[in-house]
Design an enzyme around this catalytic site. Sequence first.
Site, PDB file in Angstrom:
ATOM      1  N   VAL A  22       0.824  -1.205   0.000  1.00  0.00           N
ATOM      2  CA  VAL A  22       0.000   0.000   0.000  1.00  0.00           C
ATOM      3  C   VAL A  22       0.860   1.258   0.000  1.00  0.00           C
ATOM      4  O   VAL A  22       0.711   2.146  -0.838  1.00  0.00           O
ATOM      5  CB  VAL A  22      -0.953   0.019   1.216  1.00  0.00           C
ATOM      6  CG1 VAL A  22      -1.678   1.359   1.304  1.00  0.00           C
ATOM      7  CG2 VAL A  22      -1.957  -1.124   1.114  1.00  0.00           C
ATOM      8  N   ASP A  40      10.796   3.009   6.031  1.00  0.00           N
ATOM      9  CA  ASP A  40      10.390   1.683   6.483  1.00  0.00           C
ATOM     10  C   ASP A  40      11.463   1.148   7.420  1.00  0.00           C
ATOM     11  O   ASP A  40      12.660   1.400   7.204  1.00  0.00           O
ATOM     12  CB  ASP A  40      10.204   0.732   5.296  1.00  0.00           C
ATOM     13  CG  ASP A  40       9.358  -0.478   5.651  1.00  0.00           C
ATOM     14  OD1 ASP A  40       8.209  -0.549   5.198  1.00  0.00           O
ATOM     15  OD2 ASP A  40       9.848  -1.367   6.384  1.00  0.00           O
ATOM     16  N   THR A  90      -2.356  -3.931   9.516  1.00  0.00           N
ATOM     17  CA  THR A  90      -3.128  -4.142  10.750  1.00  0.00           C
ATOM     18  C   THR A  90      -3.663  -5.571  10.717  1.00  0.00           C
ATOM     19  O   THR A  90      -4.808  -5.806  10.323  1.00  0.00           O
ATOM     20  CB  THR A  90      -4.283  -3.132  10.887  1.00  0.00           C
ATOM     21  OG1 THR A  90      -4.948  -2.987   9.613  1.00  0.00           O
ATOM     22  CG2 THR A  90      -3.778  -1.776  11.324  1.00  0.00           C
ATOM     23  N   THR A 125      -6.234   0.079   7.969  1.00  0.00           N
ATOM     24  CA  THR A 125      -7.614  -0.304   8.251  1.00  0.00           C
ATOM     25  C   THR A 125      -7.762  -0.657   9.723  1.00  0.00           C
ATOM     26  O   THR A 125      -7.037  -1.513  10.249  1.00  0.00           O
ATOM     27  CB  THR A 125      -8.019  -1.522   7.399  1.00  0.00           C
ATOM     28  OG1 THR A 125      -7.815  -1.211   6.022  1.00  0.00           O
ATOM     29  CG2 THR A 125      -9.472  -1.886   7.628  1.00  0.00           C
ATOM     30  N   CYS A 265      -6.623  -8.087   3.991  1.00  0.00           N
ATOM     31  CA  CYS A 265      -7.818  -7.228   4.052  1.00  0.00           C
ATOM     32  C   CYS A 265      -9.094  -8.011   4.311  1.00  0.00           C
ATOM     33  O   CYS A 265      -9.603  -8.031   5.428  1.00  0.00           O
ATOM     34  CB  CYS A 265      -7.958  -6.432   2.753  1.00  0.00           C
ATOM     35  SG  CYS A 265      -6.711  -5.143   2.552  1.00  0.00           S
ATOM     36  N   ARG A 336       0.725 -13.249   2.666  1.00  0.00           N
ATOM     37  CA  ARG A 336       0.173 -12.995   4.009  1.00  0.00           C
ATOM     38  C   ARG A 336      -1.220 -13.592   4.151  1.00  0.00           C
ATOM     39  O   ARG A 336      -2.088 -13.366   3.326  1.00  0.00           O
ATOM     40  CB  ARG A 336       0.112 -11.492   4.286  1.00  0.00           C
ATOM     41  CG  ARG A 336       1.457 -10.842   4.534  1.00  0.00           C
ATOM     42  CD  ARG A 336       1.307  -9.351   4.724  1.00  0.00           C
ATOM     43  NE  ARG A 336       0.833  -8.686   3.520  1.00  0.00           N
ATOM     44  CZ  ARG A 336       0.508  -7.392   3.463  1.00  0.00           C
ATOM     45  NH1 ARG A 336       0.584  -6.643   4.553  1.00  0.00           N
ATOM     46  NH2 ARG A 336       0.112  -6.856   2.320  1.00  0.00           N
TER      47      ARG A 336
END
Length: 458
Positions: A22, A40, A90, A125, A265, A336
């Site tokens: 993202v 990062d 998240t 999120t 997500c 992931r």
Amino acid sequence: MSLYESIVNKKDRISLIGLGYVGMPIAVAFAKKADVIGFDVNEQKIDCYKRGIDPTKEVGNKIIEETTVDFTSDETRLREARFHIVAVPTPVKEDHTPDLAPLKNASSTLGRNLIKGSLVVFESTVYPGVTEDVCIPILERESGLKCGVDFKVGYSPERINPGDKIHRLETIIKVVAGQDEETLDIVAKVYELVVEAGVYKAASIKVAEAAKVIENSQRDINIAFMNELSIIFNKLGIDTKSVLEAAGTKWNFLNFTPGLVGGHCIGVDPYYLTYKAEQMGYHSQIILAGRKINDDMGKYVAESTVKEMIKVNKQINGAKVAIFGVTFKENCPDVRNTKVVDIIKELKEFGVDSKVVDPEADKEDLWREYKLKLCELKDIKEMDAVIFAVPHDEFKTIQLEEIKMMYSRNRYVNFESMNESAAASEFNINRDDCILIDLKGMFNIKEARNAGFVYWRL
């Protein structure tokens, strides 16, 4: 001069905290309009970007080579910017409760380097309330500054779809929110620099947070319905894809299909909403029911594969299964929360050895997260079943004839001792033990069965 004008005139800089699937595309997009610092904590990732390598494959090496983003893992460089965008993952913990550690750590890092007059926008999120109740106190504590006086905060939920070359940052309407009207106006103007589709000003930060978390919850529920239909139709001996194609001729039928629901997500966000609901004394029914169905699909696929093997008298313990695709979605290296791993784990419980082929998957992440190694296509021999789990474009060129050569044959014929015409004749002999599990319906069902495959799909 306003902060927006300072950014446009390159008097002030934008920082991106978190350069994953993202954050990195956002940094690259803004770098075309402003001076950008890309931060990062992963030094290896930063080194890749500096060498012009895009490990996410989201924008490609060429664009990374040409971008003016100033990549760094030195947190003190954040002091050079006054407009900060936080785009860290998240995830959820093993018990499906929110894991806010990455977001808290990013807030602490930024807080230590926050200067007066800054504006912080969170993109991660979260459930409604996290930005104001969790992130702002950390920023204040670490910086010694007062929110609303010394710095402002906004929220703009990410909508980037990894691997999607059509729905990008620039082409998706951007929801923006701010703690007050002045902040909202600045956030909107800054994002309008790069978002061609325009922005939507949400009524509040909590509204924007809620809007994001229900977007993926809605999709999750719809896919769960399709998965449940698939289970029912399989019991009835009806092909689900054929049913959906027929139903899809109605103008208002929603175009969802069954499948594995993983990733960072859709397979995660619903748990953020249900967690907050539990805190408020409400136990979710529809959302959690959908989550349970989707979380169990890997196990269901593995069990269905074993049942198909039993039907043709294959020995299960010690059997070998090839799995094509291990990422959470097609044409994307991201592993992931991939539910393909659930298939592998469940097959292992039956004593089945899985060999995974995936030209897209990030090998290092796959090993670090799941201790799985990838195989080459040439290594797929003498299989008892073949599962196409992820429909990467590269897999779509594989023909049924090629797949048939992947199965156990030594008890039938020695292909090495046969000439080409004899081998071709052998392929034309319909066999009843070549099990092909095609989760997303990549192959034509009639052609596969006519070619002698035991064919099964969701």
